[in-house]
Design a protein around this motif. Sequence first.
Motif, short mmCIF file in Angstrom:
data_model
loop_
_atom_site.label_atom_id
_atom_site.label_comp_id
_atom_site.label_asym_id
_atom_site.label_seq_id
_atom_site.Cartn_x
_atom_site.Cartn_y
_atom_site.Cartn_z
N ARG A 112 -21.66 60.41 56.03
CA ARG A 112 -21.22 59.94 56.26
C ARG A 112 -22.23 58.75 55.00
NH1 ARG A 112 -16.59 55.42 57.72
NH2 ARG A 112 -19.16 54.97 58.12
N ARG A 150 -24.94 59.30 51.00
CA ARG A 150 -24.20 58.83 50.47
C ARG A 150 -25.64 58.12 50.12
NH1 ARG A 150 -20.12 54.11 53.21
NH2 ARG A 150 -18.02 56.06 52.43
N TYR A 168 -22.44 65.38 43.51
CA TYR A 168 -21.96 64.30 43.34
C TYR A 168 -20.18 64.03 41.88
CZ TYR A 168 -20.19 59.45 42.58
OH TYR A 168 -19.34 57.49 42.74
N GLU A 171 -16.77 64.04 42.60
CA GLU A 171 -15.59 63.00 42.34
C GLU A 171 -14.31 63.95 41.70
OE1 GLU A 171 -15.63 59.79 41.40
OE2 GLU A 171 -16.65 60.12 42.89
N GLY A 218 -11.25 65.52 43.38
CA GLY A 218 -9.98 64.44 44.18
C GLY A 218 -9.05 64.50 44.26
N ARG A 249 -6.48 65.52 47.14
CA ARG A 249 -5.22 64.78 47.51
C ARG A 249 -3.98 65.58 47.62
NH1 ARG A 249 -8.36 61.05 44.60
NH2 ARG A 249 -7.33 61.99 42.67
N ILE A 254 -14.14 65.06 53.18
CA ILE A 254 -13.71 64.43 51.81
C ILE A 254 -12.82 63.37 52.40
CG2 ILE A 254 -13.33 64.50 49.68
CD1 ILE A 254 -15.05 67.08 48.75
N SER A 255 -11.68 64.00 52.80
CA SER A 255 -11.08 62.78 53.43
C SER A 255 -11.71 62.05 54.56
CB SER A 255 -10.04 63.55 54.37
OG SER A 255 -9.22 64.27 53.97
N ARG A 315 -14.10 59.73 51.25
CA ARG A 315 -13.52 59.20 49.67
C ARG A 315 -11.56 58.42 50.52
NH1 ARG A 315 -13.06 61.92 44.42
NH2 ARG A 315 -11.40 59.83 44.14
N ASP A 366 -9.84 57.10 49.07
CA ASP A 366 -7.75 57.00 48.36
C ASP A 366 -7.02 57.99 48.26
OD1 ASP A 366 -10.48 58.15 47.15
OD2 ASP A 366 -9.26 58.33 45.86
#
Length: 551
Positions: free
Chosen positions: A49, A53, A174, A178, A181, A185, A254-255, A258, A260
Amino acid sequence: MANKNRPKTPLDIYETQHLDPYHEQLRLWSRPPGLALFAVMTAFERVSRDAQREMLWQIRESTNLMWNSYSNGLSVAVRWFCGRQRPIDAIPTNDEALLAEGLEFLDHCYEYAVLEDLHKAVRRGLLKASVNETTKTVRFEALPHLDAGLTLLGLSERATVAKKKENDNRDKLYQLIEASGDSFRAVKHHTEDGMVVVDEVTDLKRPELAAFSKLTTPQFDYGFPAEQEMCGFTLGTYERVWQALVTWSWFAQISFLRPDISHIASPVQVVRQSEFIQRMLILTDLPPTDLEAVLSWMRYGHELDRPNLWNQPLVWGNEMVAWSPTVVVQGKHIRSLLKLMARSAQWSDTTATLIGSREGAMLRDFGQLLGQYGYDFKLRTDFNDGKPGDIDLLAFNRKHDEEVLVVEGKATLDVDDVNEIHEFTKTLLYARDSQVKRAIDWLKNSPETVKKQVIKFVPWGFVKHYYGLIISPESHPDSSYDHSVVPAISLPSLKANLRANDLRKPSSIWRACKDRKWFQTAHKVSDQYNTIVVGDVRYEVPRAEFASASH
């Protein structure tokens, strides 16, 4: 690591008596194997991770090199735990103290992977090592006649090409993360012991998620059709299973990336085997027999004494199956399958045929590239200088009628281990001395009428200079290979680094591949040493630095 049949040197003794067993002193080794396995895999995901980044925003060669050693370190850790007890059922945990022990263990495995490659380099004559038994210090040193920067950094044509691709794709990746998402979700899930668990596997069949996973899977064009028979199943069937696992793994990863979407301690997946198989049947829409045939090759340790997690990512226990999402997402799945097949007595001949079939396509691709610069070329020219021989590709540019390019193609699996690279280097040495040089000698010494019979488009009466070149699909030699007579280069590297001016005539192609100016400023070895401490032993490694290459 040491060869048991060689006389023991002080370096071997430190290796076998101190370095190899040192991990048994670490705290994680005393933990239940299932918990320890999960902890070290989670540690790897956390390192991954942070590395992602870093690399999303700015590609750093030092980050890439460190990441490679952590990747190898994870494989070492899993090999140690599974060698101690197999099968192992991984046990999820969100105990941060235990997960910290996992990071401590992985950090040691990272250092072990670095030192393992250095020991291999010494045994292959690429570095030298001295041992001071009084101070318990092992110093690895560069050899004056070899390019130690390449040896120490593990650089290659492939590394340079990979850097260029990552620079081109990092913003796109990237943006994809984005933009996806909302789709991620929408996947219904919950958490257990800090691990994300998918509730409705059909949510992973959303077309946008499948498209995302396909776009973000490392692409390596081997030129095989979907209907190509591999080892009891077609390539298309294998791809379907792999892409389903990639989509699942991307959701977990990705969970984790991210918050959120979900707050989890680890993206590592641990699933009951019966449930895993049922879910994969839903995701792939394959018959059970086809799915089982593919999964058997993906199980860690399948028919191998010394497995590698990056080739077989599924750690299959008594009741559970566990995997690192990063290993799946970043895995070179076709290469992994071919490597496994090559080590199988039943499928090794099939593998050799498949790998060899890439050579013709590669040479044709190179010939077409030359054609854009005014060259004529011919594939496969047979000759006889007392015994049969052949020239893989001969190219001629009428604007430079004094020069001919003689090319030998060598199709092998992409190599990334010190021993694999060394073996490939031996293959190139044979190609240089017994194939390219021999072909050039025949062209120089044969009458013009004989050469005209086999290659009609060259006005042989004008030709004075012959330039040899070896190309491969992606593999590269180690630093012991001398490029001064017959350079060796991967086709992707040639395409990425040679400019139009380099490609205008055979001598300029040969000179660019010989000089490899894109490496000249890319690395240097200082007189400083980095230190790795393992217990009470110090390992000193020459400090190699990597700077941006330029033309």
